[in-house]
Design an enzyme around this catalytic site. Structure first.
Site, PDB file in Angstrom:
ATOM      1  CD  GLU A 259      -2.414   1.211   2.823  1.00  0.00           C
ATOM      2  OE1 GLU A 259      -3.286   2.053   3.033  1.00  0.00           O
ATOM      3  OE2 GLU A 259      -2.048   0.364   3.683  1.00  0.00           O
ATOM      4  CE  LYS A 318      -8.544   1.033   3.166  1.00  0.00           C
ATOM      5  NZ  LYS A 318      -7.525   1.284   4.203  1.00  0.00           N
ATOM      6  CB  CYS A 368      -4.609  -1.660   4.663  1.00  0.00           C
ATOM      7  SG  CYS A 368      -3.761  -1.715   6.277  1.00  0.00           S
TER       8      CYS A 368
END
Length: 490
Positions: A259, A318, A368
Site C-alpha cells: 500500500e 479503496k 489493508c
C-alpha cells in the site's frame, strides 16, 4: 468487592486469556475454553450482572488483543502519550459494550440456565459480534471465528470447515455453540458439540472451487520503509530507487508492491518512472500492481492500486476507509488535528469495483483494513481467480496486529477458496493458498522480495453466493425458537 471480582474482574481475566488463541500464538482451543468459562459464570446471572460480565470479558479481550491502537495514534500518529493511553482505554471500553450487550440479551431471552447456555448465549454473542462488524463503519477484529483460521502453515481448527459455507460469523457461531455445550456439562449437549466439530472437519475435506489455468509466477515486494520516515521528502528518492530496483530485478509475471509504496500522488511521480517499470514488465509479458495515492481534482484523492504492464491498465480505489487514519469522523476534527497523519482524509472509492486483469489472472484487490470485511469482498471475489491485499502495517510496529491481520486474510482465502497475495510494507508479506495456509513468507522488518507461484481458482463457495445471509438466517431462526420456548415456559 467479592461480587465485583466475580462479575467483572474474573471475566476480564478470561477475556485476556483468550488472546493467545489468535495469531501469532494460535492456540485455537483457548477461546472455546475461555468463553465456556464466561458462559458458566453467566448461566443464572441477572441481565445487569450478565452485562457487566460480558463487558468485563470484552475489556480484557480488547485491552490485551488490540492495544496496538496506541502504537498507531501515539508512536506514529504523534498524539501525546497520556491522551493516547486514555483514547486506547476508551476505545477498548466502548467496543467491550458489544459482548456486554450479548450477555444481557441472552439473560433477557432465556432465564432458564439450560436454554441460556445451550442456545441463547451463543446466538446473542454472534449476533452482537456481527453488529460490531458494521456499526460506526465496523470493527470486526478478534471475532471468535478468526481464532480458528490457519496461523501460518497449519490447517487451523476443524471448525474453519464452516468458513466457505457460512463465513467468519458462521465459524464464530460454531465456536460459541461449542463453548455453550461445554459449559452446560450435559451429555446430550456435549454430544451435539462433538457432532459440530466432526462436521467441521468433514467440511474441510470438500473442494468448492476448481483450479483455473496454470500457476502464475509472482513476486511480492516488502520495502520495509519505516513509518516515521515514509512520507519525509528527504526519503522519497531512496524509496523510489528501492522499488525500482526490486521491480527491475524480477522476472515474475505478476509483481505486487505494498500500500502507498510510492508515497506521493500519481500526478507527481516522475513521468518516465512508471513507464520504465511498465516497460520492464511488458518485456516478459508480465504486470505490476503498485500502491500509490491518486489525486483526482481539488480535495479529492484516493488510496489507490494501479496495474500496468502487458495487460491494459487497471485501477482500484479503496472503498472502506479507516476512521481517523483515512477520513475524519464527524465531530472529531480536534482529535485528528492532534496527530500528524499524512493524507488523512481520502475520498471513497466506488462500491463493487471489478477485478483487475493482470498476468492472465483476475485480481480481487483490497487495501489493508478492507480485508477485515468479508462480505464487502464477495462481489470482486466471485469474478476473480486470485485475491490480493496490499497493506502498510508499519503503523502498528512490532505488535500483535500484523499477525492478526494475516490470520484475517487467511479467513478471506477460506471463505472464497482462493489463493491470496499479501504485500506489506514491513510485514507480514505472504502467499496464502486456498485453504488459508502460508505457502511463503518474508521475515518482518526486512527488505526483500517474496517469490513463488499462485494457482488461480474459479467457482463459487456457498458463502460467495449468500454471504452473511446464511448465518443471519440461522441466528434469526434460533432467536425465534428461544422466544417461543420461553413463551411456553412462562
Amino acid at each position: 468487592m467479592k461480587s465485583l471480582l466475580r462479575v467483572v474482574f474474573l471475566p476480564a481475566l478470561l477475556g485476556a486469556l483468550a488472546v493467545p488463541g489468535y495469531a501469532p500464538v494460535g492456540w485455537f482451543l483457548l477461546p472455546v475454553l475461555s468463553l465456556a468459562a464466561l458462559f458458566w459464570l453467566a448461566r443464572d446471572a441477572t441481565p445487569r450482572s450478565a452485562f457487566l460480565s460480558g463487558w468485563g470479558y470484552g475489556l480484557g479481550l480488547f485491552l490485551a488483543g488490540v492495544s496496538w491502537v496506541y502504537v498507531s495514534i501515539s508512536v506514529y500518529g504523534g498524539m501525546p502519550a497520556p491522551v493516547a493511553v486514555l483514547a486506547t482505554l476508551l476505545f477498548c471500553a466502548f467496543i467491550a459494550l458489544f459482548p456486554g450487550l450479548a450477555l444481557w440479551l441472552a439473560a433477557r431471552l432465556a432465564p432458564a440456565s439450560s436454554l441460556r447456555l445451550g442456545l441463547a448465549l451463543p446466538v446473542a454473542w454472534v449476533l452482537l459480534e456481527w453488529v460490531r462488524g458494521w456499526i460506526f463503519t465496523g470493527f470486526p477484529w478478534l471475532a471468535l471465528g478468526y481464532s480458528q483460521a490457519p496461523n501460518g502453515a497449519d490447517m487451523g481448527g476443524p471448525l474453519v470447515g464452516y468458513a466457505p459455507v457460512l463465513g467468519v460469523y458462521g465459524v464464530s457461531l460454531m465456536v460459541a455453540l461449542s463453548a455453550g455445550t461445554l459449559a452446560s456439562l450435559r451429555p446430550l449437549l456435549l454430544g451435539f458439540g462433538l457432532v459440530v466439530w466432526l462436521a467441521g472437519w468433514g467440511l474441510q475435506q470438500v473442494a468448492w472451487t476448481r483450479a483455473e489455468g496454470a500457476p502464475v509466477s509472482v513476486a511480492l515486494l516488502q520495502g520495509n520503509v519505516s513509518q516515521d520516515m515514509k512520507f519525509r521528502p528527504e526519503k522519497l528518492d531512496a524509496t523510489l530507487r528501492l522499488y525500482a530496483r526490486q521491480v527491475l530485478a524480477s522476472d515474475a509475471r505478476l509483481v505486487v508492491t505494498p500500500e502507498t509504496a510510492l508515497p506521493l500522488f500519481r500526478s507527481n511521480v516522475p513521468r518516465d518512472y512508471l513507464e520504465m517499470l511498465a516497460d520492464h514488465m511488458r518485456g516478459h509479458g508480465g504486470d505490476l500492481v503498485i500502491g500509490l495515492p491518486e489525486d483526482a481534482g481539488p480535495e479529492h484523492y484516493y488510496n489507490s492500486v494501479v496495474s500496468m504492464g502487458a495487460s491494459p491498465e487497471g485501477l482500484y480505489r479503496k472503498h472502506h476507509l479507516v476512521p481517523f487514519g483515512e477520513f475524519v469522523p464527524f465531530g472529531f476534527r480536534w482529535a485528528v488535528d492532534m496527530m500528524s497523519i499524512p493524507l488523512g482524509d481520502f475520498s471513497l472509492g466506488a462500491v463493487n469495483q471489478p477485478p483487475l486483469a493482470a498476468a492472465g489472472q483476475k485480481l480481487a484487490v483490497n487495501v489493508c483494513y478492507e480485508d477485515a470485511f468479508g462480505e464487502e469482498r464477495i462481489h470482486a471475489a466471485r469474478a476473480a481467480t486470485l485475491l490480493v491485499n496490499v497493506s502498510n502495517d508499519a503503523w502498528f510496529g512490532n505488535s500483535l496486529s500484523p499477525a492478526q491481520h494475516l490470520q484475517i486474510g487467511a479467513m478471506r482465502s477460506l471463505e472464497a477458496e482462493r489463493w491470496q497475495l499479501r504485500a506489506n510494507n514491513t510485514g507480514i508479506t505472504a502467499i496464502l493458498d486456498a485453504q488459508g495456509r502460508v505457502r511463503g513468507q518474508l521475515p518482518s522488518f526486512s527488505t526483500g522480495t517474496l517469490t513463488g507461484t499462485a494457482q488461480g481458482r474459479m467457482g463459487d463457495t456457498p458463502y460467495l453466493i449468500w454471504g452473511n445471509g446464511g448465518v443471519l438466517t440461522l441466528l434469526g431462526l434460533a432467536l425465534l425458537g428461544i422466544y417461543l420456548t420461553g413463551r411456553r415456559a412462562r
